[in-house]
Motif scaffolding. Structure first.
Motif, PDB file in Angstrom:
ATOM      1  N   GLY A  87       0.782  -1.235   0.000  1.00 41.89           N
ATOM      2  CA  GLY A  87       0.000   0.000   0.000  1.00 41.89           C
ATOM      3  C   GLY A  87       0.809   1.278   0.000  1.00 41.89           C
ATOM      4  N   PHE A  88       2.094   1.217  -0.432  1.00 43.42           N
ATOM      5  CA  PHE A  88       2.928   2.413  -0.536  1.00 43.42           C
ATOM      6  C   PHE A  88       3.246   2.661  -2.013  1.00 43.42           C
ATOM      7  N   PHE A  89       2.990   3.882  -2.481  1.00 44.41           N
ATOM      8  CA  PHE A  89       3.345   4.214  -3.859  1.00 44.41           C
ATOM      9  C   PHE A  89       4.247   5.441  -3.859  1.00 44.41           C
ATOM     10  N   THR A  90       5.472   5.279  -4.343  1.00 47.08           N
ATOM     11  CA  THR A  90       6.421   6.390  -4.429  1.00 47.08           C
ATOM     12  C   THR A  90       6.886   6.534  -5.869  1.00 47.08           C
ATOM     13  N   ASP A  91       7.203   7.771  -6.273  1.00 49.11           N
ATOM     14  CA  ASP A  91       7.745   7.959  -7.616  1.00 49.11           C
ATOM     15  C   ASP A  91       9.261   7.810  -7.585  1.00 49.11           C
ATOM     16  N   THR A  92       9.840   7.589  -8.751  1.00 49.41           N
ATOM     17  CA  THR A  92      11.290   7.405  -8.819  1.00 49.41           C
ATOM     18  C   THR A  92      12.014   8.689  -9.195  1.00 49.41           C
ATOM     19  N   TYR A  93      11.346   9.513  -9.991  1.00 49.65           N
ATOM     20  CA  TYR A  93      11.947  10.754 -10.475  1.00 49.65           C
ATOM     21  C   TYR A  93      10.811  11.739 -10.700  1.00 49.65           C
ATOM     22  N   ALA A  94      10.991  12.957 -10.239  1.00 52.35           N
ATOM     23  CA  ALA A  94       9.892  13.919 -10.163  1.00 52.35           C
ATOM     24  C   ALA A  94       9.028  14.006 -11.419  1.00 52.35           C
ATOM     25  N   ILE A  95       9.660  14.102 -12.608  1.00 54.84           N
ATOM     26  CA  ILE A  95       8.882  14.347 -13.821  1.00 54.84           C
ATOM     27  C   ILE A  95       8.636  13.080 -14.639  1.00 54.84           C
ATOM     28  N   LEU A  96       9.063  11.928 -14.129  1.00 59.31           N
ATOM     29  CA  LEU A  96       8.909  10.672 -14.853  1.00 59.31           C
ATOM     30  C   LEU A  96       7.604   9.977 -14.458  1.00 59.31           C
ATOM     31  N   TYR A  97       6.747   9.732 -15.425  1.00 64.85           N
ATOM     32  CA  TYR A  97       5.472   9.069 -15.164  1.00 64.85           C
ATOM     33  C   TYR A  97       5.687   7.575 -14.931  1.00 64.85           C
ATOM     34  N   GLN A  98       5.003   7.031 -13.911  1.00 64.73           N
ATOM     35  CA  GLN A  98       5.096   5.613 -13.595  1.00 64.73           C
ATOM     36  C   GLN A  98       3.822   4.905 -14.061  1.00 64.73           C
ATOM     37  N   PRO A  99       3.877   4.135 -15.162  1.00 65.92           N
ATOM     38  CA  PRO A  99       2.678   3.463 -15.689  1.00 65.92           C
ATOM     39  C   PRO A  99       1.989   2.552 -14.683  1.00 65.92           C
ATOM     40  N   VAL A 100       2.730   2.054 -13.689  1.00 67.13           N
ATOM     41  CA  VAL A 100       2.123   1.177 -12.686  1.00 67.13           C
ATOM     42  C   VAL A 100       1.014   1.894 -11.921  1.00 67.13           C
ATOM     43  N   PHE A 101       1.015   3.217 -11.992  1.00 67.01           N
ATOM     44  CA  PHE A 101      -0.015   4.042 -11.363  1.00 67.01           C
ATOM     45  C   PHE A 101      -1.411   3.609 -11.814  1.00 67.01           C
ATOM     46  N   GLU A 102      -1.505   3.167 -13.061  1.00 64.22           N
ATOM     47  CA  GLU A 102      -2.792   2.792 -13.635  1.00 64.22           C
ATOM     48  C   GLU A 102      -3.299   1.445 -13.113  1.00 64.22           C
ATOM     49  N   LYS A 103      -2.439   0.694 -12.451  1.00 68.77           N
ATOM     50  CA  LYS A 103      -2.815  -0.644 -11.975  1.00 68.77           C
ATOM     51  C   LYS A 103      -3.048  -0.688 -10.465  1.00 68.77           C
ATOM     52  N   ILE A 104      -2.851   0.431  -9.789  1.00 68.02           N
ATOM     53  CA  ILE A 104      -3.009   0.469  -8.331  1.00 68.02           C
ATOM     54  C   ILE A 104      -4.452   0.171  -7.936  1.00 68.02           C
ATOM     55  N   LYS A 105      -4.588  -0.660  -6.911  1.00 73.40           N
ATOM     56  CA  LYS A 105      -5.906  -0.986  -6.371  1.00 73.40           C
ATOM     57  C   LYS A 105      -5.858  -0.918  -4.843  1.00 73.40           C
ATOM     58  N   GLY A 106      -7.019  -0.783  -4.230  1.00 69.10           N
ATOM     59  CA  GLY A 106      -7.095  -0.801  -2.778  1.00 69.10           C
ATOM     60  C   GLY A 106      -6.603   0.473  -2.127  1.00 69.10           C
ATOM     61  N   SER A 107      -6.489   0.433  -0.814  1.00 66.85           N
ATOM     62  CA  SER A 107      -6.028   1.593  -0.045  1.00 66.85           C
ATOM     63  C   SER A 107      -4.552   1.847  -0.328  1.00 66.85           C
ATOM     64  N   ILE A 108      -4.191   3.113  -0.551  1.00 67.75           N
ATOM     65  CA  ILE A 108      -2.819   3.427  -0.957  1.00 67.75           C
ATOM     66  C   ILE A 108      -2.340   4.710  -0.294  1.00 67.75           C
ATOM     67  N   LEU A 109      -1.050   4.756   0.026  1.00 65.59           N
ATOM     68  CA  LEU A 109      -0.403   5.954   0.558  1.00 65.59           C
ATOM     69  C   LEU A 109       0.615   6.416  -0.462  1.00 65.59           C
ATOM     70  N   MET A 110       0.472   7.648  -0.949  1.00 62.15           N
ATOM     71  CA  MET A 110       1.339   8.176  -2.001  1.00 62.15           C
ATOM     72  C   MET A 110       2.350   9.169  -1.435  1.00 62.15           C
ATOM     73  N   SER A 111       3.585   9.080  -1.935  1.00 57.30           N
ATOM     74  CA  SER A 111       4.619  10.038  -1.549  1.00 57.30           C
ATOM     75  C   SER A 111       5.541  10.272  -2.736  1.00 57.30           C
ATOM     76  N   GLY A 112       5.664  11.524  -3.132  1.00 59.91           N
ATOM     77  CA  GLY A 112       6.510  11.858  -4.273  1.00 59.91           C
ATOM     78  C   GLY A 112       6.126  13.215  -4.824  1.00 59.91           C
ATOM     79  N   TYR A 113       6.621  13.537  -6.006  1.00 57.77           N
ATOM     80  CA  TYR A 113       6.317  14.832  -6.609  1.00 57.77           C
ATOM     81  C   TYR A 113       5.291  14.713  -7.736  1.00 57.77           C
ATOM     82  N   PHE A 114       5.315  13.614  -8.486  1.00 54.77           N
ATOM     83  CA  PHE A 114       4.304  13.339  -9.514  1.00 54.77           C
ATOM     84  C   PHE A 114       4.124  14.517 -10.474  1.00 54.77           C
TER      85      PHE A 114
END
Length: 274
Positions: A87-114
């Protein structure tokens, strides 16, 4: 529920909120904001919660899980795939889109710049509406808004401040030089020969000494400070065209610009290591 850990200034908080809002919308769940990270002492510029200038919907939360993510972020980043299952979703690089974002399900905690429009493009109109400034302009800002409406207005955002004075920021971001602004101004002036430039900067003296606007009309705006600094973004969004810095603040000013024929000029490089 989707919870987002806010960090950074207004522009960063807007990206984080927009990404979390899009995810909450897709999952048909509530959106919560955790401001714990804003209260921590860091090497970067001190920030406060700033999204209350907009008519957006959210609730506040604070959890042990959020504090754990902040304290263990380097380790969590290293094992992102594993922690995503927890349930943790973090980005790897501020301006880089993470396609896995589209597959997230359930309760999630996000941390990053997105800092990528792809995170919220699916609800861009809703985000645009949500980021409506609640407080009407007053005093000299009304005068500036009137000039903006009556001219071929171009906002110019020149950010120096912490990009120069703060060692952490200076090591991560480049500072747009006068050659960048010279070329941008020349390009706009070629297309619109009667442009009127509205300059927003935390170093107006540097602007006066280094930026040549030729025979164009120039308006220098430097009075919206501290808790009122968001008004600069509000005014930028009213301009017909935008010359932005490598700053999420002016990126949003240009994005909120509703002119269908707008010209937006942005630097090719934003970060020192690109």
């Amino acid at each position: 529920m989707v919870t987002v850990l806010l960090s950074g200034g207004l522009g960063n908080q807007m990206f984080q909120y927009a990404a979390a809002k899009a995810l909450a919308k897709r999952l048909n769940t509530d959106l919560a904001i955790d401001t714990y990270n804003l209260s921590k002492k860091t090497q970067t510029t001190v920030r406060n919660f700033e999204l209350d200038i907009f008519d957006t919907e959210y609730k506040f939360t604070s959890s042990l899980k959020g504090k754990l993510l902040i304290k263990g972020r380097p380790f969590i980043q290293k094992h992102r795939d594993f922690f995503l299952k927890l349930g943790f979703f973090t980005d790897t690089y501020a301006i880089l889109y993470q396609p896995v974002f589209e597959k997230i399900k359930g309760s999630i905690l996000m941390s990053g710049y997105f800092q990528n429009e792809k995170y919220f493009k699916s609800i861009s109109q809703e985000i645009h509406t949500g980021f409506s400034f609640k407080v009407p302009l007053k005093g000299e800002n009304i005068e500036i808004a009137t000039r903006i409406a009556q001219t071929e207005s171009v906002s110019v955002h020149i950010r120096r401040g912490d990009y120069i004075s703060n060692k952490h920021a200076a090591s991560n971001f480049i500072t747009c030089d006068k050659e960048y602004y010279r070329k941008a101004i020349a390009h706009i002036s070629t297309i619109h020969t009667t442009s009127s430039f509205f300059v927003f900067s935390d170093d107006i003296e540097w602007v006066r000494e280094n930026i040549d606007f030729g025979n164009n009309t120039v308006n220098l705006i430097d009075w919206n400070k501290d808790s009122l600094s968001y008004i600069d973004m509000q005014l930028m969004s009213l301009c017909k065209h935008n010359i932005i810095a490598n700053s999420s603040f002016s990126w949003w000013g240009a994005w909120l610009n509703a002119n269908p024929e707008k010209i937006v000029i942005a630097p090719n490089r934003w970060f020192s290591e690109e």
